[in-house]
Design an enzyme around this catalytic site. Structure first.
Site, short mmCIF file in Angstrom:
data_model
loop_
_atom_site.label_atom_id
_atom_site.label_comp_id
_atom_site.label_asym_id
_atom_site.label_seq_id
_atom_site.Cartn_x
_atom_site.Cartn_y
_atom_site.Cartn_z
N LYS A 1 0.98 -1.18 -0.12
CA LYS A 1 -0.02 0.05 0.05
C LYS A 1 0.81 1.36 0.09
O LYS A 1 1.89 1.45 1.00
CB LYS A 1 -0.78 -0.09 1.32
CG LYS A 1 -1.75 1.23 1.39
CD LYS A 1 -2.93 1.28 2.42
CE LYS A 1 -3.54 2.47 2.57
NZ LYS A 1 -4.49 2.54 3.77
N GLU B 1 7.90 -6.99 1.22
CA GLU B 1 6.54 -6.89 1.89
C GLU B 1 5.63 -8.10 1.69
O GLU B 1 5.17 -8.84 2.66
CB GLU B 1 5.70 -5.63 1.58
CG GLU B 1 6.28 -4.60 1.96
CD GLU B 1 5.98 -3.84 3.43
OE1 GLU B 1 5.45 -4.82 4.19
OE2 GLU B 1 6.53 -2.75 3.82
N TYR C 1 -15.09 0.90 -7.04
CA TYR C 1 -16.22 1.68 -6.68
C TYR C 1 -17.29 1.58 -7.88
O TYR C 1 -18.23 1.73 -7.77
CB TYR C 1 -16.29 3.33 -6.28
CG TYR C 1 -15.41 3.34 -5.02
CD1 TYR C 1 -15.58 3.19 -3.81
CD2 TYR C 1 -13.95 3.52 -5.12
CE1 TYR C 1 -15.03 3.54 -2.59
CE2 TYR C 1 -12.98 3.82 -4.06
CZ TYR C 1 -13.53 3.70 -2.90
OH TYR C 1 -12.84 3.75 -1.86
N SER D 1 -10.12 5.68 -4.62
CA SER D 1 -11.15 6.82 -4.67
C SER D 1 -10.40 7.87 -5.93
O SER D 1 -11.60 8.07 -6.78
CB SER D 1 -11.26 7.52 -3.62
OG SER D 1 -10.14 7.94 -2.76
N ARG E 1 -10.69 10.27 1.92
CA ARG E 1 -10.27 10.91 3.12
C ARG E 1 -11.47 11.82 3.38
O ARG E 1 -11.95 12.12 4.56
CB ARG E 1 -8.93 11.30 3.31
CG ARG E 1 -7.89 10.15 3.38
CD ARG E 1 -6.50 10.82 3.38
NE ARG E 1 -5.47 9.78 3.30
CZ ARG E 1 -4.34 10.02 3.22
NH1 ARG E 1 -3.86 11.12 3.15
NH2 ARG E 1 -3.46 8.93 2.88
N LYS F 1 -2.25 -1.46 -3.76
CA LYS F 1 -3.22 -0.53 -3.68
C LYS F 1 -2.22 0.89 -3.86
O LYS F 1 -1.33 0.77 -3.11
CB LYS F 1 -4.01 -0.53 -2.47
CG LYS F 1 -4.63 0.69 -2.12
CD LYS F 1 -5.33 0.83 -0.58
CE LYS F 1 -5.92 1.95 -0.21
NZ LYS F 1 -6.67 1.81 0.94
C1 PBG Z 1 -7.09 3.82 5.54
C2 PBG Z 1 -7.52 3.45 4.29
C3 PBG Z 1 -7.61 4.44 3.00
C4 PBG Z 1 -7.90 3.85 1.95
C5 PBG Z 1 -8.56 2.76 2.46
N1 PBG Z 1 -8.16 2.40 3.84
C6 PBG Z 1 -6.77 5.79 2.88
C7 PBG Z 1 -5.50 6.11 3.55
O1 PBG Z 1 -4.82 5.29 3.71
O2 PBG Z 1 -5.27 7.26 3.94
C8 PBG Z 1 -8.27 4.46 0.76
C9 PBG Z 1 -9.22 4.08 -0.26
C10 PBG Z 1 -9.35 4.90 -1.34
O3 PBG Z 1 -8.71 5.88 -1.58
O4 PBG Z 1 -10.46 4.42 -2.02
N2 PBG Z 1 -7.10 2.78 6.54
#
Ligand code: PBG
Length: 309
Positions: free
Chosen positions: A180, A218, A298, A259, A190, A233
């Site tokens: 990630k 990882e 989404y 997102s 967020r 991700k």
């Molecule tokens: C945080 C989390 C995030 C997302 C999923 N879980 C945001 C971050 O790490 O700040 C992002 C998902 C998205 O942007 O669609 N635990």
């Protein structure tokens, strides 16, 4: 001819639908994410009914927690009567075969808006892992099938496995957010949850977008620690990472079209610059072609509708 020789096929069965929820009785459109909603529990159950009818096997839940419940220690994350456990129970009661996946991380619950506990501006890794274990056991107790730690603390997969087994949840799977990245593509998410960090950024625990080999380190750790599924991700800008991970593991590989990726396609097509359906399907086939077995998106319902037509 094209059908005979096509190498990659998408199906609604590949998708996990991420859903936002809040503890209100009304459903609320999310300004920062057109087409997405913060659901009430009733709204959530109805929405998931539509997803199930379209052949989508799984959802992942993200709660917007009332500010009054946020604390330094994020205690609300393991409240069995909290929003997420209630949502899991409602969903499993309505759709016993649905796969319910949960987010394991503290950012919706902690006043600092970080995935871990914060002290003097630093993230406390091991103290955080202990709270994540309580959170995951709580989610499993409510009926979650897969817990998905998105927090990126070190050693959390092994700790979660041990905590889940000790609590009698041997059958609950762990989908680790293995690679990630500290990505600007998370911005709209967020906003949707009001979970942005109050200070600093997430670069001390999420990965540097410049790093490719590190994803394999990882991966190795997550495999050794007992992950059942591994995730990359964001997805679209990280297809090389998805491909590397695919080649280096026999575990199922998931990828999260986040997102910002969703929003770029939505906004460009709302302005008529690109064809939304075509770009959506192309972005998803690319993620699958790179090596993802499972895609969190989404667009899950819209894409499933296209595939069913
Ligand atoms: C945080 C989390 C995030 C997302 C999923 N879980 C945001 C971050 O790490 O700040 C992002 C998902 C998205 O942007 O669609 N635990």
């Amino acid at each position: 001819m094209r059908a005979l020789t096509r190498e990659t096929l998408l199906s609604p069965g590949d998708f996990v639908l991420p859903l936002f929820l809040h503890d209100l009785t009304v459903d609320e459109a999310i300004d920062s994410m057109p087409g997405c909603t913060r659901w009430s529990l009733d709204g959530l159950v109805k929405e998931v009914g539509e997803a199930v009818a379209l052949g989508i096997p799984a959802v992942v839940l993200f709660p917007a927690i009332d500010e009054s419940l946020k604390t330094k220690g994020a205690e609300e994350c393991y409240n069995l009567e909290g929003l997420v456990p209630r949502a899991i129970r409602a969903l499993k009661a309505a759709y016993p075969d649905l796969v319910v996946m949960t987010d394991v991380a503290l950012d919706p619950y902690n006043i600092d808006g970080h995935d871990g506990l914060v002290e003097d501006g630093e993230i406390l890794n091991d103290e955080t892992v202990a709270v994540l274990c309580q959170q995951a056991v709580c989610q499993a107790g409510a009926g979650a099938d897969i817990v998905a730690p998105s927090d990126m603390m070190d050693g959390r997969v092994a700790a979660l496995r041990e905590a889940l087994d000790a609590a009698g949840f041997e059958k609950v799977s762990i989908c680790s957010y293995t690679a990630k990245y500290a990505s600007a593509f998370y911005g709209p998410f967020r906003g949707a949850l009001g979970s942005a960090p109050k200070a600093g950024d997430k670069k001390t625990y999420q990965m540097d977008p410049a790093n490719r080999r590190e994803a394999l380190r990882e991966l190795k750790l997550d495999e050794e620690e007992g992950a059942d599924m591994v995730m990359v991700k964001p997805a679209g800008a990280y297809l090389d990472i998805i491909s590397d991970v695919r080649k280096n593991t026999t575990l199922p590989v998931a990828a999260y079209q986040v997102s910002g990726e969703y929003l770029m396609i939505k906004s460009a097509s709302a302005d008529g610059w690109v064809n939304e359906e075509a770009v959506m399907m192309e972005s998803l086939i690319a993620i699958k072609r790179a090596g993802a077995d499972v895609i969190l998106t989404y667009f899950a319902k819209e894409a499933a509708r296209v595939l069913k037509a």
